[in-house]
Design a protein around this motif. Structure first.
Motif, short mmCIF file in Angstrom:
data_model
loop_
_atom_site.label_atom_id
_atom_site.label_comp_id
_atom_site.label_asym_id
_atom_site.label_seq_id
_atom_site.Cartn_x
_atom_site.Cartn_y
_atom_site.Cartn_z
N THR A 145 0.85 -1.18 0.00
CA THR A 145 0.00 0.00 0.00
C THR A 145 0.89 1.24 0.00
OG1 THR A 145 -0.12 0.00 2.43
CG2 THR A 145 -1.89 -1.12 1.23
N PRO A 146 0.46 2.27 -0.76
CA PRO A 146 -0.71 2.31 -1.62
C PRO A 146 -0.47 1.55 -2.93
CG PRO A 146 0.50 4.34 -1.84
CD PRO A 146 1.20 3.55 -0.76
N ARG A 147 -1.56 1.20 -3.59
CA ARG A 147 -1.52 0.46 -4.85
C ARG A 147 -2.54 1.10 -5.79
NH1 ARG A 147 -3.76 -5.30 -6.27
NH2 ARG A 147 -5.10 -4.89 -4.49
N ALA A 148 -2.20 1.18 -7.07
CA ALA A 148 -3.10 1.83 -8.03
C ALA A 148 -2.99 1.11 -9.36
CB ALA A 148 -2.75 3.31 -8.19
N GLY A 149 -4.02 1.24 -10.21
CA GLY A 149 -3.96 0.55 -11.49
C GLY A 149 -4.90 1.14 -12.52
N VAL A 150 -4.53 0.96 -13.79
CA VAL A 150 -5.36 1.38 -14.92
C VAL A 150 -5.47 0.20 -15.90
CG1 VAL A 150 -4.74 3.83 -14.73
CG2 VAL A 150 -3.38 2.31 -16.22
N GLU A 151 -6.35 0.38 -16.89
CA GLU A 151 -6.57 -0.65 -17.89
C GLU A 151 -6.41 -0.09 -19.29
OE1 GLU A 151 -9.86 -3.59 -15.91
OE2 GLU A 151 -10.63 -1.72 -16.72
N PHE A 152 -5.75 -0.85 -20.14
CA PHE A 152 -5.72 -0.58 -21.57
C PHE A 152 -6.29 -1.82 -22.26
CE2 PHE A 152 -2.31 2.19 -20.00
CZ PHE A 152 -2.71 3.40 -20.54
N GLY A 153 -7.58 -1.76 -22.62
CA GLY A 153 -8.24 -2.96 -23.12
C GLY A 153 -8.30 -4.00 -22.03
N ASP A 154 -7.83 -5.22 -22.34
CA ASP A 154 -7.88 -6.29 -21.33
C ASP A 154 -6.53 -6.52 -20.65
OD1 ASP A 154 -6.49 -7.50 -23.37
OD2 ASP A 154 -7.87 -9.17 -23.65
#
Length: 308
Positions: free
Chosen positions: A224-233
């Motif tokens: 922590t902290p942790r974060a994320g995004v998506e590009f398609g799958d």
């Protein structure tokens, strides 16, 4: 707003791209060998590639860059680990279960995590022991390495199909990395992650005090902290830099850069230049198309490839 880019490729440097591709096709039957823009390529069934540049000597992996490792979804994580254990060309990486020692090869063979944390703190481990919590032995994640560069990769399951699924990253401020990718690349927040109202004034969050297990390092991992995004799958997830040294640029390392596909390169160049994003190269020809190279918030290189 320009459409969110797709995930196009992860680009690796290798002293022997053919051997690297052969290694991964043996481990993941859904992949196949090919080429793209004149470059050796490993093709995943979800139209994602790992591309390779041949280099004269094994590329460095130190000092640490922002690109930590890449990984696959598999249909049966426990079965995949059992098969990999029997393969002489795969090195299984132990997941330590406490800083006292002890390890497993897959996370589902130890105490299950609480919520979406992927690990337990010392206090949570003590509680799990006292409550006689048992492993699920279903799904889970595991790490292994192999190929000419002994590249670290991860598998996770159980999912409907085998495919390239993620790149895990380091950052000094994971929420600030998330903000950068949302602002400049129009990336949506990863499914299941909280989409807080982030700004330059509140994205800097201190690294959590508690280490968690299971972890590749015996002394645990800060999650922590942790974060994320998506590009398609394909998802990109950031964890806090585990050490005290600044992250190095990714160019020239084994994991050289990320590749994203865009429909109108000129429009993206105009947008990103107007926003003050650093350009490392281009526009330039890349096979039958064009590309530019920009720098992300942790000095990771990102190639934008025009795909009509």
């Amino acid at each position: 707003m320009l459409p969110t880019p797709g995930f196009h490729h992860l680009h690796l440097n290798s002293a022997d791209p053919a051997a690297a591709i052969d290694f991964f096709t043996r481990q993941f039957p859904s992949t196949h060998k090919g080429e793209w823009a004149g470059l050796p390529a490993l093709h995943s069934p979800n139209d994602v590639m790992i591309l390779f540049d041949k280099v004269a000597a094994p590329p460095p992996s130190e000092p640490t860059s922002a690109i930590w490792h890449f990984g696959w979804h598999v249909t049966d994580a426990q079965g995949t680990v059992a098969r990999f254990k029997e393969r002489p060309d795969v090195t299984m990486r132990p997941l330590y279960t406490t800083d006292e020692g002890g390890s497993v090869l897959i996370s589902s063979d130890t105490w299950p995590s609480v919520g979406n944390t992927l690990g337990l703190t010392r206090a949570q481990i003590a509680e799990a022991r006292a409550s006689h919590v048992q492993p699920t032995r279903k799904g889970g994640f595991a790490y292994m390495s192999g190929g000419p560069e002994d590249a670290l990769f991860e598998i996770a399951g159980d999912y409907p199909a085998e495919r390239f699924n993620h790149v895990h990253m380091w950052h000094e401020e994971p929420f600030c990395a998330l903000l950068w990718y949302k602002r400049h690349l129009n990336a949506p927040v990863r499914q299941g992650f909280a989409d807080t109202e982030l700004g330059d004034d509140n994205c800097r969050v201190e690294r959590g005090a508690d280490r968690t297990w299971p972890a590749l390092n015996r002394d645990g991992m800060f999650r922590t902290p942790r974060a994320g995004v998506e590009f398609g799958d394909v998802v990109i997830t950031w964890y806090m830099n585990q050490g005290g040294q600044p992250l190095a640029p990714s160019r020239g390392q084994m994991q050289d850069h990320l590749g994203l596909s865009v429909g109108d390169l000129d429009a993206w160049v105009e947008k990103l230049r107007g926003e003050g994003v650093r350009f490392l190269d281009g526009p330039y020809r890349l096979g039958d198309t064009r590309a530019v190279m920009i720098e992300g918030p942790s000095r990771e290189a990102i190639e934008l490839v025009e795909v009509k």
